[in-house]
Design an enzyme around this catalytic site. Structure first.
Site, PDB file in Angstrom:
ATOM      1  N   GLU A   7     103.702  -1.194  35.018  1.00  0.00           N
ATOM      2  CA  GLU A   7     102.978  -0.316  34.115  1.00  0.00           C
ATOM      3  C   GLU A   7     103.922   0.009  32.960  1.00  0.00           C
ATOM      4  O   GLU A   7     105.108   0.280  33.176  1.00  0.00           O
ATOM      5  CB  GLU A   7     102.553   0.972  34.805  1.00  0.00           C
ATOM      6  CG  GLU A   7     101.534   0.770  35.911  1.00  0.00           C
ATOM      7  CD  GLU A   7     101.158   2.088  36.560  1.00  0.00           C
ATOM      8  OE1 GLU A   7     100.046   2.573  36.279  1.00  0.00           O
ATOM      9  OE2 GLU A   7     101.969   2.636  37.307  1.00  0.00           O
ATOM     10  N   GLU A  35      98.439   0.735  47.668  1.00  0.00           N
ATOM     11  CA  GLU A  35      98.418   0.258  46.285  1.00  0.00           C
ATOM     12  C   GLU A  35      99.841  -0.099  45.878  1.00  0.00           C
ATOM     13  O   GLU A  35     100.788   0.648  46.162  1.00  0.00           O
ATOM     14  CB  GLU A  35      97.854   1.341  45.361  1.00  0.00           C
ATOM     15  CG  GLU A  35      97.865   0.958  43.885  1.00  0.00           C
ATOM     16  CD  GLU A  35      97.297   2.051  42.979  1.00  0.00           C
ATOM     17  OE1 GLU A  35      97.729   2.130  41.824  1.00  0.00           O
ATOM     18  OE2 GLU A  35      96.426   2.819  43.441  1.00  0.00           O
TER      19      GLU A  35
END
Length: 832
Positions: free
Chosen positions: A622, A617
């Site tokens: 974010e 991932e």
């Protein structure tokens, strides 16, 4: 570009399912400064490289990491209260302070003790630890201290405790009393065991580790469990002629014992058998020197008491040192090649169920770090084996094992010319530590190589089966198959746009179905990460604004009479899968507690059933709505996911609020690593070399990934919205672009169809960067101790895949327990 390596566990979330991990609330980094009078002499670092003993260890985070000066490595204890770590200073010193660098799992309350004349005394009780970097001063009676121990009293998180560094500062050190000289004949030879690696059949407790017996520290000792037939073995690190052995016993000693020597660790010869020891200092002289000795072992035959056996020192004397053969890096032994790729393997058993689909022997020989073999669950025991047929006679000189967390602490390698033997042992160990073992062998002829596992490691407090990602054999001869060449790296100075969405669609229209798949979690049980929103697949939450942007909107909706948060998540699964290049998005994030926008990627093998985190991932962006000036980038893979993921936080030099304008997030990805940037400013770099050779974990980013955009509400990391959070809240996306250079990487569309022409309009990489960029500005250091998240996560899969397949995709496979946490859709009690 200067590489910026991770200084701690990352801040970024792990969106995909995490086995056995509890979601964490955000804990702010801080420091604890206790005032004390100035030292009489300048304080210096006393603990660098000093030996460490601990109460327990959570592999692979070893005690030595506390004093190695490397901010990227850490020690972690097993789960539970009372964990401790003790550093032996090798001298009696006056202490000034401790400098602690905590990982997210810190101690709220802890005790600092010093060892004075061998006895622990309390130097400080800390009752309000805050994690992060703490300076502990004001130590009481801190003179003449030879060792420092930190003991956790209350943990901040439901794990163990974990520290990157435990620095001890002080001055005025004096040498400890010398170890008493061995009585008798002074011509024992040269001491050859100082600092030798030691293993033992057992330990009374971690403070009395076998390594204490070779440190020449009169305050440290090895002590066994209170059972018969205990032993301690030294690896001298070279081969010698051994002339004498001396043992300084503690009060619990062996009256009768045997000293054996070995060249290789499995063929043993008896040097001497001792009977009637008085438990003081025993000196055993060899009538004829034992030759070619690398390993030496003391086996207790009769104990002097009901306790175990315990010694202060195990000293070995000898001469004629012969160095061991050169140990080359994996695959670098001159004149050799990989012999095991795509060769047939067999095993005592294999796992093939929903927790480990087709975890068969062939997975060890596929050069794929994301796949693995595992012993069948019904066969979990200490005894298991795997074997490879090299296809023709060969000469084997090196073996590389890449273990899953469920590894063997004791195992052996045997080679044979025929499948039924006879077998010749070429290697054995009783001190396996998992992760990566590169084993140099004396070149040995044979066709079949067998790995026999004999003792399982304790992982997460339990013993599971065995599991191996790669079993690689190097040498000459055989019938080798050359692994395919990897994808070509991009030329980042000559990139071309190969895919994009500029979002130039009419106002109110849905995301383009040729580019995006809409996730729909508007059913009970679909939510992950402890998030509060439901994702919908309609224009209520994801639509174009008619001004060149895509709106991803979180809002409060009425669903069957209940008020709930809804939002949007979209991904390119089945429509765009890419390997290597620049992946870029220009985004304006929302502000407000509980809002959690993200731009990220998942390894495409996840859609084929490979579990997270083995698929990999990449979290490019974010941002937490209550910290709108801070961006986070993280990667998650096997062995470094959740709290152990590798990442960095970053704030623009202008301290700009990222919610006030558009900003460009990007990741430059090739076979050597991934380099993240915000508005063109480098923020974080993670390299394959660092992951494989420092973390000793697999790099799983040499495959295609797909893209994901989403706006979450609430969750384990950001927490829930409060009364000041404004809804609706919007993440605006100006564009998403993928760049590659000619003939680099790979790019496929639906059904694996290669994409050969750009989709969307051509643009320059990084064009339209938001305000506040300052070229050349350096990234700030990460904030040690700020916690990462250990959470369940989003998948990015199409809801139409079917729930049986979705369930198998979501399950975490591995040596640990499986945790599938499904949360019912949560109602909004007071969406003010």
């Amino acid at each position: 570009m200067l590489p910026i390596f991770p200084l701690r566990a990352p801040l970024g979330r792990a969106r995909s399912l995490l086995a056995g991990t509890i979601g964490l609330s955000l804990i702010l980094a801080g420091s604890l400064t206790l005032i004390s009078p100035a030292s009489a002499a300048p304080a210096t670092l006393l603990s660098a490289g000093k030996p460490v003993t601990v109460s327990s260890t959570q592999a692979p985070h070893l005690p030595a990491n506390l004093t190695d000066g490397d901010p990227q490595t850490r020690w972690a204890s097993e789960t539970g209260e009372g964990a401790w770590a003790e550093i032996s200073l090798g001298a009696a010193c006056t202490l000034d302070r401790l400098e602690l660098t905590w990982e997210a799992a810190y101690a709220r309350q802890y005790r600092v003790e010093g060892r004075v004349d061998g006895v622990l005394t309390t130097l400080k009780e800390v009752t309000a630890g805050t994690g992060g970097t703490e300076s502990v001063t004001g130590l009481i009676d801190a003179s003449n201290v030879s060792a420092v121990r930190l003991t956790s009293i209350e943990r901040a998180l439901p794990h163990g405790i974990s520290l990157f560094e435990m620095g001890v500062f002080g001055s005025e050190c004096v040498d400890l009393p010398d170890v008493p000289e061995t009585p008798g004949d002074p011509e024992l030879g040269t001491l050859i065991s100082r600092g030798a690696k030691a293993l033992a059949s057992s330990v009374e407790n971690p403070a009395h580790a076998p390594g204490n017996a070779t440190r020449e520290d009169p305050t440290l000792r090895w002590s066994s469990a209170a059972t018969d037939n205990e032993w301690i073995m030294l690896d001298l690190g070279a081969r010698y002629n051994v002339s004498a052995v001396a043992i300084d016993w503690e009060t619990s000693y062996a009256t009768d014992y045997r000293i054996d020597t070995s060249r290789n660790g499995w063929d043993w010869d008896t040097l001497s058998t001792v009977t009637g020891s008085d438990g003081k200092t025993d000196v055993i002289r060899a009538s004829t020197a034992a030759t070619d000795v690398r390993f030496i072992r003391m086996s207790a035959l009769v104990r002097s008491s009901q306790f175990g056996v315990s010694m202060w020192e195990f000293r070995v004397y000898g001469d004629d040192r012969e160095e061991l053969p050169t140990a080359y890096d994996e695959g670098k032994t001159p004149g050799t090649e990989l012999l095991s790729y795509q060769k047939p393997g067999t095993a005592s058993s294999s796992q093939n169920d929903i927790r480990c689909v087709e975890c068969t022997p062939d997975k060890m020989f596929d050069q794929d770090m994301g796949s693995r073999w595992a012993v069948a669950e019904e066969d979990w025991s200490d005894d298991a084996w795997v074997m490879v047929d090299l296809g023709a006679p060969a000469v084997v000189s090196q073996v590389s094992l890449r273990w899953d967390p469920a590894f063997a602490t004791a195992y052996r390698l045997d080679i044979a010319s025929e499948v039924d033997g006879p077998w010749t042992q070429v290697y054995g160990t009783i001190g396996g530590t998992g992760n990566k073992d590169i084993i140099t062998l004396e070149p040995t002829a044979g066709r079949f190589l067998r790995l026999t596992m004999q003792e399982r490691a304790v992982v997460w407090g339990n013993k599971y089966g065995y599991s191996i990602a790669e079993f690689r054999v190097y040498g000459t001869g055989g019938d080798p198959v050359t692994p395919p060449a990897g994808a070509t790296d991009p030329d980042f100075d000559n990139l071309e746009l190969v895919w994009s969405d500029e979002f130039n669609e009419p106002a109110g229209s849905a995301a383009h179905p040729d580019r995006w798949v809409m996730d729909n979690t508007a059913r009970a049980g679909d939510n992950n990460n402890a998030e509060l929103q439901l994702y919908t697949a309609n224009t209520n939450n994801v639509r174009h604004d008619g001004e060149g942007n895509l709106i991803v909107e979180a809002k409060v909706d009425d669903l069957h009479g209940a008020k709930v948060y809804t939002s949007g998540r979209l991904n390119t699964s089945g429509l765009l899968h890419a390997q290597y290049g620049r992946f870029e998005a220009r985004v304006k994030v929302p502000e407000g507690r509980g809002l959690w926008p993200a731009f990220w990627m998942m390894g495409s093998s996840f859609l084929e059933g490979r579990p997270w985190p083995a698929n990999g991932e990449i979290d490019i962006m974010e941002v937490l709505g209550h910290e709108p000036s801070v961006s986070h980038s993280t990667i998650h893979g096997p062995g470094y996911s959740g709290m152990g993921g590798q990442g960095q936080s970053f704030t623009l030099p202008s301290q700009a609020n990222l919610a006030e304008d558009f900003h460009v997030w990007s990741a430059d990805w090739d076979s050597t690593g991934i380099r993240f940037a915000l508005d063109g400013i480098p923020t974080f770099e993670i390299t394959k070399d660092y992951v494989e050779n420092t973390l000793n974990q697999p790099w799983v980013y040499d495959q295609e990934f797909y893209l994901i955009l989403n706006l979450a509400v609430g969750g384990d990391w950001p927490g829930s919205p409060n009364a000041e959070t404004q809804f609706p809240a919007q993440m605006l996306v100006d564009y998403v672009r993928v760049y590659q250079s000619e003939d680099s990487g790979s790019l496929t569309g639906g059904q694996g169809t290669p994409i050969t022409a750009p989709i969307g309009s051509g643009n320059t990489p990084g064009a339209g960067a938001g305000q506040g960029a300052a070229a050349g500005a350096a990234a700030p250091a990460a904030r040690p101790g700020t916690p990462a998240t250990g959470v369940l996560g989003e998948t990015g899969f199409n809801a139409d895949l079917g729930w049986a397949r979705a369930l198998s995709l979501l399950l975490i496979l591995g040596g640990g327990a499986v945790l599938l946490r499904q949360r019912l859709a949560r109602r909004v009690a007071d969406p003010s």
